[in-house]
Design an enzyme around this catalytic site. Structure first.
Site, PDB file in Angstrom:
ATOM      1  N   ARG A 125    -150.203 -20.553  31.512  1.00  0.00           N
ATOM      2  CA  ARG A 125    -149.909 -21.907  31.042  1.00  0.00           C
ATOM      3  C   ARG A 125    -150.609 -22.925  31.938  1.00  0.00           C
ATOM      4  NH1 ARG A 125    -145.391 -23.122  32.438  1.00  0.00           N
ATOM      5  NH2 ARG A 125    -144.480 -21.150  33.092  1.00  0.00           N
ATOM      6  N   TYR A 274    -153.960 -18.636  25.319  1.00  0.00           N
ATOM      7  CA  TYR A 274    -152.993 -17.858  26.092  1.00  0.00           C
ATOM      8  C   TYR A 274    -151.534 -18.173  25.748  1.00  0.00           C
ATOM      9  CZ  TYR A 274    -150.894 -15.163  29.670  1.00  0.00           C
ATOM     10  OH  TYR A 274    -150.146 -14.206  30.293  1.00  0.00           O
ATOM     11  N   LYS A 283    -142.524 -21.822  24.192  1.00  0.00           N
ATOM     12  CA  LYS A 283    -142.189 -22.900  25.135  1.00  0.00           C
ATOM     13  C   LYS A 283    -142.271 -24.276  24.470  1.00  0.00           C
ATOM     14  CE  LYS A 283    -142.077 -19.816  28.436  1.00  0.00           C
ATOM     15  NZ  LYS A 283    -140.815 -19.326  28.977  1.00  0.00           N
ATOM     16  N   HIS A 303    -133.993 -22.354  29.142  1.00  0.00           N
ATOM     17  CA  HIS A 303    -134.875 -21.275  29.599  1.00  0.00           C
ATOM     18  C   HIS A 303    -133.999 -20.158  30.156  1.00  0.00           C
ATOM     19  CE1 HIS A 303    -138.666 -20.209  32.177  1.00  0.00           C
ATOM     20  NE2 HIS A 303    -138.612 -19.512  31.076  1.00  0.00           N
ATOM     21  N   SER A 325    -140.025 -18.870  35.342  1.00  0.00           N
ATOM     22  CA  SER A 325    -140.921 -17.844  34.809  1.00  0.00           C
ATOM     23  C   SER A 325    -141.263 -16.829  35.893  1.00  0.00           C
ATOM     24  CB  SER A 325    -142.226 -18.484  34.325  1.00  0.00           C
ATOM     25  OG  SER A 325    -141.963 -19.414  33.309  1.00  0.00           O
ATOM     26  N   CYS A 327    -139.501 -14.521  37.363  1.00  0.00           N
ATOM     27  CA  CYS A 327    -138.502 -14.275  38.421  1.00  0.00           C
ATOM     28  C   CYS A 327    -137.502 -13.197  38.010  1.00  0.00           C
ATOM     29  CB  CYS A 327    -137.751 -15.554  38.761  1.00  0.00           C
ATOM     30  SG  CYS A 327    -138.730 -16.719  39.706  1.00  0.00           S
ATOM     31  N   ASP A 350    -135.615 -14.793  27.372  1.00  0.00           N
ATOM     32  CA  ASP A 350    -136.352 -15.972  27.837  1.00  0.00           C
ATOM     33  C   ASP A 350    -135.750 -17.307  27.408  1.00  0.00           C
ATOM     34  OD1 ASP A 350    -138.568 -17.036  29.290  1.00  0.00           O
ATOM     35  OD2 ASP A 350    -139.640 -17.402  27.427  1.00  0.00           O
ATOM     36  N   SER A 445    -150.322 -10.760  33.584  1.00  0.00           N
ATOM     37  CA  SER A 445    -150.572 -10.014  32.349  1.00  0.00           C
ATOM     38  C   SER A 445    -149.240  -9.787  31.639  1.00  0.00           C
ATOM     39  CB  SER A 445    -151.278  -8.691  32.649  1.00  0.00           C
ATOM     40  OG  SER A 445    -150.581  -7.955  33.628  1.00  0.00           O
ATOM     41  N   ARG A 446    -149.302  -9.664  30.320  1.00  0.00           N
ATOM     42  CA  ARG A 446    -148.074  -9.694  29.529  1.00  0.00           C
ATOM     43  C   ARG A 446    -148.035  -8.587  28.491  1.00  0.00           C
ATOM     44  NH1 ARG A 446    -144.182 -13.958  30.785  1.00  0.00           N
ATOM     45  NH2 ARG A 446    -145.253 -14.993  32.493  1.00  0.00           N
ATOM     46  N   GLY A 581    -131.130  -2.355  38.872  1.00  0.00           N
ATOM     47  CA  GLY A 581    -129.864  -1.800  38.367  1.00  0.00           C
ATOM     48  C   GLY A 581    -128.663  -2.135  39.240  1.00  0.00           C
ATOM     49  N   ASN A 583    -128.012  -4.846  40.549  1.00  0.00           N
ATOM     50  CA  ASN A 583    -127.483  -6.181  40.251  1.00  0.00           C
ATOM     51  C   ASN A 583    -126.221  -6.108  39.387  1.00  0.00           C
ATOM     52  OD1 ASN A 583    -129.497  -7.379  41.747  1.00  0.00           O
ATOM     53  ND2 ASN A 583    -130.862  -7.719  39.998  1.00  0.00           N
TER      54      ASN A 583
END
Ligand code: SAT
Ligand code: MN
Length: 674
Positions: A125, A274, A283, A303, A325, A327, A350, A445-446, A581, A583
């Site tokens: 972004r 992108y 977004k 978000h 984003s 995190c 998201d 990368s996504r 895990g 968490n």
């Protein structure tokens, strides 16, 4: 305007001289502005557009008018109205493979998966080039202290932006390409919480990705026709004119510009292909425009991930959580609990749209229908469910590929891949080995994967009513100062913790390459659709909705590290908490707190787990609880100073009174610490 055949659209309107004058077609990426006539470039204005797929008859008159207007502006070769079918997508994928935009991942571990490699300049972004356009600057941005640089929100006047877009960017931007008309729904079609949009784009990559990320195609068109729903969000996107028109990833990075017009329900995005810049449902619509709609209509567009969590007794609750984003929202949303008997299911990773229902429950939906998650670090250990889900029907962007047609990324931990044997080509086309000084996959990368194929997708994830949210979590990446978890004292204090969120920057935005701790209120800093001070006020107002059952608000930090000063020289501090895990142990405590169990004790910053209340049984190596939960006076004196500095610098006039009061109360509590 007359439609004289179903497949052809004739634009018989006279194109005025003034309009002609700005339809300037450039041979270079330089914009020349509005002075030269199109005819000087030998440009013929197209007034007839063939509809090569679908029909404009599928659209409502309002939508049709929008398409015609933008086709006239962008001058595409032809128009394709998307139906969202399998066959349509297969043909587009085929076309992209031939053009080199997509490569098939041929290894038999992946089924129907593709890789897109972007232009090196188009990888995230671009916040600096993303604007909110409203009448007055104050509508979009808080007034900052004299001499300071505004950090919350980027405003441009509607007139200037219209000039930028309609005269300098979009005219003729789709020449030689197809304009795809994508009808889409954010949220289950027909849900009282859903909203609809049309994205017009010249990128088939966007079409295939939007088909995963949103409900798209004929079902939406049919609903709009039948329901008489007239409101839709207008989303215009073009990858733009570039010298490399023939390149497999056309884009125009020098001239990229992304504009939001909340009062016109409109987004225009030029120059980038992108993710967050081009999949406009995400977004741009579901956060920036929706946050503004939500303010006007008294709901929340955030978000946030939404997860369902079930305890060993079978009791289930839903939790929403906001982190910036990259995190770990996706990993938390798909968490595999290490605590026996607990189960987590995912509603979304998201974005959450939430509204109090008539019984006062905060009901949330995930407006998306896919995951656009960060790839590096995704493994069977960190996120086994995502790992399985992304092995089919997935579009990867900017990961590496092996010579045998396997996808590869840092942290995938694939024992089957012998990296000394197989040849790896990095996302930017370089031969990569373990010794390379660059990464194989781009840090941002996504994967883009359909939500329904996630094994632990929540059974209610498409419930049109939404799921009842009982807790809200805020958090970020903090290596110091902030303990693993604390609970806010009440709603207003919770809003204050959201407003004072800070986090280390990540690679999710182009501006995120310098590592530092940034203020990121509610993880919404890049996604606010209006003045941040008013946004805080809106959160305070939500707390006053009649009969609202207010969720408890928590703050979590999985990323605290050892104190460097206490380590032998040169040693790198390690994380104090194992995360992933584990968490679930924190979620268990939160779960119990939503039942008002007596497992919390007050501290200067909020409520923390009572001694022994956080289940750490069986954790090896043992966790250093003392440092993990340490609330040190000197740290917090500095933290509170940082928050005051931020408020006084960025929101001196706009911060709501109750939040100044909360700040003062925190300052006093910290000052009286021993
Ligand atoms: O904005 S993106 O969709 O590219 C991803 C993110 O920042 O969360
Ligand atoms: Mn995000």
């Amino acid at each position: 305007m007359i439609f004289s055949s179903l497949r052809h659209l004739f634009l018989l309107e006279q194109v005025s001289a003034s309009r002609l004058s700005y339809l300037t077609h450039m041979a270079s990426t330089q914009f020349i502005g509005g002075r030269r006539r199109a005819s000087e470039y030998g440009l013929q204005l197209k007034r007839t557009f063939s509809v090569i797929h679908g029909s404009l008859d599928w659209l409502t008159p309002e939508a049709r008018e929008y398409v015609v207007e933008k086709a006239r502006l962008c001058q595409p070769e032809n128009i394709h109205v998307c139906d969202g079918s399998e066959a349509e997508n297969a043909a587009l994928v085929d076309q992209m493979v031939r053009a080199g935009t997509l490569k098939k991942i041929t290894s038999d571990k992946f089924e129907n998966c593709y890789l897109a490699l972007t232009d090196k300049r188009d990888i995230a972004r671009v916040e600096r080039k993303t604007y909110i356009c409203m009448e007055k600057e104050k509508d979009a941005c808080p007034t900052v202290r004299f001499g300071s640089k505004a950090f919350l929100g980027n405003w441009m006047s509607v007139e200037s932006m219209d000039f930028q877009m309609n005269r300098l960017r979009f005219p003729n931007s789709m020449a030689g390409r197809t304009m795809y008309v994508i009808p889409f729904s954010m949220g289950p079609v027909g849900s009282p919480l859903a909203k609809y949009g049309f994205e017009l784009t010249d990128s088939p990559y966007v079409v295939s990705s939007m088909r995963i990320m949103t409900r798209m195609g004929k079902s939406v068109l049919d609903y709009l026709q039948q329901s008489g729903e007239k409101q839709f969000i207008r989303c215009l996107h073009s990858v733009g004119r570039s010298l490399g028109m023939l390149s497999s990833w056309p884009c125009d990075p020098e001239n990229t510009l992304i504009a939001h017009f909340p009062h016109r329900n409109e987004v225009c995005s030029y120059g980038s292909g992108y993710g967050g810049n081009s999949l406009l449902g995400k977004k741009c619509f579901a956060l920036r425009l929706a946050s503004s709609l939500a303010q006007r209509e008294m709901w929340l567009a955030e978000h946030m991930l939404i997860l369902g969590i079930t305890n060993p007794e079978g009791k289930k609750k839903y939790i929403a959580a906001a982190f910036p984003s990259a995190c770990g929202k996706t990993n938390l949303a798909m968490l595999k609990p290490t605590l026996p008997g607990w189960k987590v299911e995912c509603v979304g990773d998201d974005i959450a749209w939430m509204r109090f229902d008539s019984e006062g429950n905060l009901r949330g939906i995930n407006p998306e229908s896919g995951f656009f998650g960060v790839v590096p670090g995704t493994s069977m250990k960190t996120n086994p469910y995502a790992m399985k889900a992304i092995h089919k029907n997935t579009i990867f962007t900017n990961v590496a590929m092996t010579k045998d047609g396997d996808a590869y990324w840092e942290g995938m931990e694939d024992e089957d891949l012998d990296l000394d044997e197989v040849e790896v080509t990095s996302w930017d086309h370089r031969r990569w080995t373990r010794e390379s000084e660059f990464t194989a996959a781009h840090k941002n990368s996504r994967f883009c994967s359909p939500a329904h194929q996630l094994e632990i997708i929540d059974p209610a994830w498409e419930d049109p009513k939404g799921v009842p949210i009982e807790a809200i979590l805020f958090g970020g990446r903090r290596e110091r100062v902030v303990p693993l978890v604390y609970e806010s004292n009440d709603w207003t204090h919770g809003v204050f913790t959201g407003a004072s969120m800070r986090s280390l920057t990540t690679a999710a935005s182009l501006e995120g390459t310098v590592r530092r701790v940034n203020h990121d209120p509610f993880a919404m800093r890049p996604f606010l659709g209006y003045n941040c001070g008013q946004y805080f006020q809106h959160w305070l107002d939500m707390g006053k909705v009649a009969n609202a059952k207010l969720p408890k608000i928590f703050y979590v930090n999985w990323f605290r590290k050892e104190e460097r000063s206490k380590l032998p020289g040169g040693q790198d501090p390690k994380f104090l908490w194992p995360g992933f895990g584990e968490n679930s142990r924190v979620l268990e405590w939160i779960f119990r707190r939503t039942d008002n169990e007596d497992v919390a004790i007050s501290s200067p910053i909020g409520l923390v787990p009572k001694y022994g209340a956080l289940n750490i049984e069986g954790l090896t190596p043992a966790v250093d609880m003392e440092n993990l939960f340490a609330i040190r006076k000197d740290d917090w004196v500095r933290e509170v100073q940082g928050i005051r500095e931020f408020f006084e610098d960025q929101l001196p006039e706009d911060l709501p009174g109750p939040l100044w009061t909360e700040l003062k109360k925190l300052e006093d509590r910290v000052a009286s610490m021993p």
